[in-house]
Design a protein around this motif. Sequence first.
Motif, PDB file in Angstrom:
ATOM      1  N   VAL A 354       8.901   2.702  -7.793  1.00  0.00           N
ATOM      2  CA  VAL A 354       8.524   4.084  -7.426  1.00  0.00           C
ATOM      3  C   VAL A 354       7.728   4.065  -6.112  1.00  0.00           C
ATOM      4  O   VAL A 354       7.971   4.864  -5.206  1.00  0.00           O
ATOM      5  N   ILE A 355       6.793   3.132  -6.015  1.00  0.00           N
ATOM      6  CA  ILE A 355       5.944   3.070  -4.813  1.00  0.00           C
ATOM      7  C   ILE A 355       6.800   2.774  -3.575  1.00  0.00           C
ATOM      8  O   ILE A 355       6.690   3.440  -2.542  1.00  0.00           O
ATOM      9  N   GLN A 356       7.694   1.798  -3.723  1.00  0.00           N
ATOM     10  CA  GLN A 356       8.549   1.453  -2.580  1.00  0.00           C
ATOM     11  C   GLN A 356       9.429   2.630  -2.169  1.00  0.00           C
ATOM     12  O   GLN A 356       9.585   2.916  -0.980  1.00  0.00           O
ATOM     13  N   ASP A 357       9.997   3.303  -3.156  1.00  0.00           N
ATOM     14  CA  ASP A 357      10.863   4.439  -2.838  1.00  0.00           C
ATOM     15  C   ASP A 357      10.075   5.546  -2.142  1.00  0.00           C
ATOM     16  O   ASP A 357      10.548   6.147  -1.178  1.00  0.00           O
ATOM     17  N   ALA A 358       8.881   5.828  -2.657  1.00  0.00           N
ATOM     18  CA  ALA A 358       8.070   6.905  -2.070  1.00  0.00           C
ATOM     19  C   ALA A 358       7.709   6.569  -0.628  1.00  0.00           C
ATOM     20  O   ALA A 358       7.739   7.442   0.249  1.00  0.00           O
ATOM     21  N   ASN A 363       8.544   7.776   4.858  1.00  0.00           N
ATOM     22  CA  ASN A 363       8.384   7.014   6.092  1.00  0.00           C
ATOM     23  C   ASN A 363       6.921   6.634   6.385  1.00  0.00           C
ATOM     24  O   ASN A 363       6.396   6.933   7.451  1.00  0.00           O
ATOM     25  N   VAL A 364       6.289   6.017   5.408  1.00  0.00           N
ATOM     26  CA  VAL A 364       4.927   5.505   5.605  1.00  0.00           C
ATOM     27  C   VAL A 364       4.886   4.042   5.154  1.00  0.00           C
ATOM     28  O   VAL A 364       5.746   3.614   4.387  1.00  0.00           O
ATOM     29  N   THR A 365       3.902   3.305   5.682  1.00  0.00           N
ATOM     30  CA  THR A 365       3.764   1.906   5.278  1.00  0.00           C
ATOM     31  C   THR A 365       2.794   1.820   4.100  1.00  0.00           C
ATOM     32  O   THR A 365       1.645   2.224   4.220  1.00  0.00           O
ATOM     33  N   ILE A 366       3.293   1.301   2.982  1.00  0.00           N
ATOM     34  CA  ILE A 366       2.411   1.099   1.832  1.00  0.00           C
ATOM     35  C   ILE A 366       2.504  -0.358   1.403  1.00  0.00           C
ATOM     36  O   ILE A 366       3.585  -0.860   1.113  1.00  0.00           O
ATOM     37  N   GLY A 367       1.376  -1.044   1.413  1.00  0.00           N
ATOM     38  CA  GLY A 367       1.308  -2.401   0.873  1.00  0.00           C
ATOM     39  C   GLY A 367       0.702  -2.285  -0.519  1.00  0.00           C
ATOM     40  O   GLY A 367      -0.210  -1.497  -0.731  1.00  0.00           O
ATOM     41  N   LEU A 377      -2.424  -0.958 -10.138  1.00  0.00           N
ATOM     42  CA  LEU A 377      -2.001  -1.392  -8.809  1.00  0.00           C
ATOM     43  C   LEU A 377      -2.779  -0.644  -7.734  1.00  0.00           C
ATOM     44  O   LEU A 377      -3.264   0.456  -7.969  1.00  0.00           O
ATOM     45  N   HIS A 378      -2.889  -1.267  -6.566  1.00  0.00           N
ATOM     46  CA  HIS A 378      -3.520  -0.591  -5.431  1.00  0.00           C
ATOM     47  C   HIS A 378      -2.492  -0.371  -4.326  1.00  0.00           C
ATOM     48  O   HIS A 378      -2.428  -1.135  -3.372  1.00  0.00           O
ATOM     49  N   PRO A 379      -1.678   0.685  -4.462  1.00  0.00           N
ATOM     50  CA  PRO A 379      -0.808   0.997  -3.326  1.00  0.00           C
ATOM     51  C   PRO A 379      -1.701   1.436  -2.169  1.00  0.00           C
ATOM     52  O   PRO A 379      -2.516   2.343  -2.331  1.00  0.00           O
ATOM     53  N   THR A 380      -1.577   0.771  -1.030  1.00  0.00           N
ATOM     54  CA  THR A 380      -2.500   0.985   0.073  1.00  0.00           C
ATOM     55  C   THR A 380      -1.729   1.471   1.290  1.00  0.00           C
ATOM     56  O   THR A 380      -0.900   0.742   1.828  1.00  0.00           O
ATOM     57  N   CYS A 381      -1.983   2.692   1.686  1.00  0.00           N
ATOM     58  CA  CYS A 381      -1.227   3.264   2.790  1.00  0.00           C
ATOM     59  C   CYS A 381      -1.958   2.999   4.098  1.00  0.00           C
ATOM     60  O   CYS A 381      -3.142   3.282   4.239  1.00  0.00           O
TER      61      CYS A 381
END
Lengths: 457, 412
Positions: A354-358, A363-367, A377-381
């Motif tokens: 889900v995080i990767q798709d979003a 069009n943003v970078t999320i690690g 999890l810590h999705p970090t934009c």
Amino acid sequence: MNPLFIKELQAIVGEPYTLSDRESLAVYGYDATPELENRPGAVLLPGTADEIVRIMQLCHGAGVSVTPRGSGTNLSGGSISDSSGVVVQTSRLNRIIEVDEENLTATVEPGVITSALHRAVEARGLFYPPDPGSMNISTMGGNVAENSGGLRGLKYGVTANYVMGLETVLADGSLLRSGGKVVKDVAGYCLNPLLVSSEGTLGFFTGIIVKLIPKPQVKTTMLVHFSKMRQAALTVSAIIAAKIIPATLEFLDKVTIKCIEDYAHVGLPLDVDAVLLIEVDGHPVVVAEEAAGVETICRKHGCSFFQTAKDADEALKLAAARRIALSALARLKPTTILEDATVPRSCIATMLEVIQDAAKKHNVTIGTFGHAGDGNLHPTCLTDERDKDEISRAHKAFDEIFDAAISMGGTITGEHGVGLAKKKYLPRLVGESGIRVMRGIKHAFDPKGILNPGKIF
Amino acid sequence: MDYVKLINCMRCGMCLPTCPTYKETFLETASPRGRVALVRKIQEGELDQSERLLEYLSLCLDCQACATACPCGVNAGELVAEFTCERKAGNRMGFMEEMVLRKLLPHPDRLETAMIPMRLYQRMGLQKLVRTLGVLKMFPKPIGRMEGLLPDLPEKPLRRVIKEDMPARGETRGTVGFFLGCVMSLIFSDASHASINLLTALGYRVITPKNQVCCGAPNMLAGDKAGLKTAARKNVDIFSNLDVDFIVTDCGGCGAELKKYGHYLEDASSISFSNKVRDISQVLAMHADALKLLLKPLLLKVTFHDACHIAHSQGIRREPRDLIKLVPGLTYRELENADACCGSGGTYNIEKPEMADLILHRKLGTIRATGADVVVTGNPGCMLQLKKGLMDYLPQVEILHLTELLARSMDA
Ligand SMILES: Cc1cc2nc3c(=O)[nH]c(=O)nc-3n(C[C@H](O)[C@H](O)[C@H](O)COP(=O)(O)OP(=O)(O)OC[C@H]3O[C@@H](n4cnc5c(N)ncnc54)[C@H](O)[C@@H]3O)c2cc1C
Ligand code: SF4
Ligand code: SF4
């Protein structure tokens, strides 16, 4: 703020500890939360619990709001005051009052730094497990108010699992004592769990009694690489399904790995899609058995590399990548939005997708890195606050991530709290009845609404 | 000033526990995070350059402990210094500043003949002594004034007596250029003597050009970028004419500054100059095996204080410790928070004696706890500050430069 009122505050805490100059107020307008800022009316640094009582009495009478503040490292805007309110920083209340080896408890003032407590109890062979990434500066008061977690949460739990007693100053200045050194206590409502994670909205903690446990005898650290993210996620679920509870089960995704390698060259191959850092601790025999079990599971799930640290030095090296994850990501762009959506552990694989798709869609970078074993999890934009368009895309991506977390039975925040930042998501999670009950509780504690107003709901 | 450097700060607070002035005050205005925010708010027009704001900023020691701790690569100390430098650049220099920066530092002969040059330098700080700051009201008056900071001076500065070209002893390993720090040469010439001796004993020919000038760090502090660049140019030209493997200094502050020449002047010769600069500990550590053979026992308990300009600015921590541990018979005791500033900070201890004293006392407490006979460090500023503090409170403890300790073991 009214100069006469400031004089009254000064009379309580002393002139040097009463700040009302423009410059000071300007730097007490923020905490670690991106994009949020608001100058308070005054800042106080009391030196005793009694001063806090008198501050509350005075402010309650005058209808002035009070926002407790530890070190201002929370990530939800929880210590940002309204413009006419008073920020009360607890740093000077930093004594470890007692480490009680017979009852296995420690009693601390709210401004004690988390890692200072770690050092004090570990010197006596004891252990206080909660270890938020910010432990070298976060205060115990802040940890309790946010119910902070850490890297050892999977096996040892979070702050709430260790709070035994609290001394709390209520909005009108009266004192509330809840719990204590007793292991069992069913006298009336259980107030500690309510106060833990109350984000400064129910009362001001002036004393905290925490539970200690014996320090684990040994620890084995393992680093595992996977060429497919899904393999790593399934490994996490498989380890837990095998009834092994590692102390630490941390995850790094591809974006994070690339940033780490670019920044620190720790030797992570770039064809690796995910990395797990796993630590098992406890009795030597059990640790050896569990480490072997972990290795078998990782290999069965097709890991491309598996290493066990031979000694403490090597363990530190293996853990290095995880330790610098945030630094590596944060360096890439000026603004770092660190979230903590949390799902049941079994849903980790889906959540990562889900995080990767979003990220791709908007069009943003999320690690993404974090406490995979906790489903946290810590999705970090990585973005730039000056690029309004990108920021708004980042928020859209997070909207989708939070919605997905809720639909999987997860939560919008696993450890950072709601504060101001997640207010708008809370009704989606707890519904109208949830908000109503929370408001009722707030009213019971603080009918005038002067404690950290505007937070949570 | 580069605005991006300011907004890179994500306000995580990781720098707070390492900042000496935050540790003493718990004030956000006296923390790295707060300082970056103050400078940023000036740039954004939210705050103006009030007296008070400048005083808050002036409490920063530029020790760069915050830079080591920061996950985002923000260097609050450097940003404050840069801001102060840019602001002062617009102002006219005071008489004393002009005297020291323009008339003395660029001319080592004059510097040495000036009555007691370090007193002048100190007075430059005293001139700026301000004690109106609210922050400092929290603390008692300074415990011991820093007037007595200046230890006995050597009869002649090292630059006067040293031979410009010292041959290697034994087999020649290479050639190094030696950079003589002003304070090292004027006050701690024994240490620099020891440095050169160790280098020649390890097979280095040591060239110490006598026309080299002050590294320019004091100019930077005073906002005199032009003076800094002139000094840099001169030193680069002098050393570029020599065929040396390294440019070695035993002054942490100079080393940190020399390594920045490439960045200041941005030409090939200065970049190559900066790339060759080494702290003395780095060069000695390369030859630890050979050095070990030269060392004789010293029955001392020794601890090590990391100079900010060596540990935080240059990232050198392991080498000096490894070198100390080479000395046979010596007991090494690690200092708690070894890389916390001692409160010296250039002329800081003169300008902000209250804060400097508090920081010094924290350091002295940790030194006492080690039970050491000797504290070793690698920077003259720290040596001055610690020497004074030890003299008053721990007179049995000696302060030595790293190379003094090693030379003592070599000559034992
Ligand atoms: C780099 C980084 C890493 C982090 N890692 C983690 C992590 O791994 N796990 C995690 O859970 N969090 C983490 N955090 C978030 C944050 O550090 C925690 O929320 C921490 O508990 C905040 O402590 P503080 O002392 O800074 O509190 P503050 O930010 O000052 O305050 C937090 C909240 O607590 C209230 N409060 C503070 N003291 C009291 C008191 N005495 N009585 C009542 N209320 C009080 C405040 O009003 C506010 O609502 C991280 C933050 C950063 C910047
Ligand atoms: S300077 Fe660095 S460590 Fe300090 S608050 Fe800013 S980002 Fe965090
Ligand atoms: S340079 Fe030193 S004194 Fe200045 S902000 Fe950084 S840590 Fe604090």
